[in-house]
Design an enzyme around this catalytic site. Sequence first.
Site, PDB file in Angstrom:
ATOM      1  N   GLU A 168      38.801  38.203  39.307  1.00  0.00           N
ATOM      2  CA  GLU A 168      39.935  38.834  39.994  1.00  0.00           C
ATOM      3  C   GLU A 168      39.660  40.296  40.362  1.00  0.00           C
ATOM      4  OE1 GLU A 168      43.890  37.701  38.506  1.00  0.00           O
ATOM      5  OE2 GLU A 168      44.347  39.830  38.420  1.00  0.00           O
ATOM      6  N   ASP A 169      39.022  41.028  39.465  1.00  0.00           N
ATOM      7  CA  ASP A 169      38.921  42.484  39.627  1.00  0.00           C
ATOM      8  C   ASP A 169      37.554  42.995  40.064  1.00  0.00           C
ATOM      9  OD1 ASP A 169      41.528  42.601  38.770  1.00  0.00           O
ATOM     10  OD2 ASP A 169      41.060  43.244  36.738  1.00  0.00           O
TER      11      ASP A 169
END
Length: 179
Positions: free
Chosen positions: A65-66
């Site tokens: 996600e990051d």
Amino acid sequence: MLSAIRLISEAAELAARRHNGMARKGRGNEPYINHLAEVANLLATATDGADAELIAAGWLHDVIEDTETTREELAQTFSERVASLVVECTDDMTLPKAERRRRQVVDAPKKSPGAKLIKIADKVSNIGARIHSDPSAAERADLADYTGWAEQVVAGCRGGNSWLDTTFDDMVRKARASL
Ligand code: ZN
């Protein structure tokens, strides 16, 4: 397949490198890796160290996600199960925040048993970071909002590990007491 200790050690190192320089939301702008260490350790405690892939996925749960990390890289470096656990914990960041939050609530009951445990540990850690000893009005509002939403997500994840369920309930009680 890596040994259990190597699997977890490699996961911690990759997470530290990929999230380098990132800060987590909440108290004191702690380094992001503190959140990942907390989630991994909650999972290790909850399962008494019985599931190395789950603990590795705890270290890695935000890495797709990051950061630029892909599912394929995780599957190759770790295992297919570690990769799929992380994918299950990855929000679609192209969606607006309200829709991402709504989907977490709706999708929680459909997650695998391992992903449900990661979700609960993640919420425990994120609520904890939002508890301030002398909160501002904005901090109170953020904590109340986050806790109410986290309870809805966790409602769909319960039942797999009673210690983790209780740890979440205790953290919610602590959060409400601080408001
Ligand atoms: Zn997280």
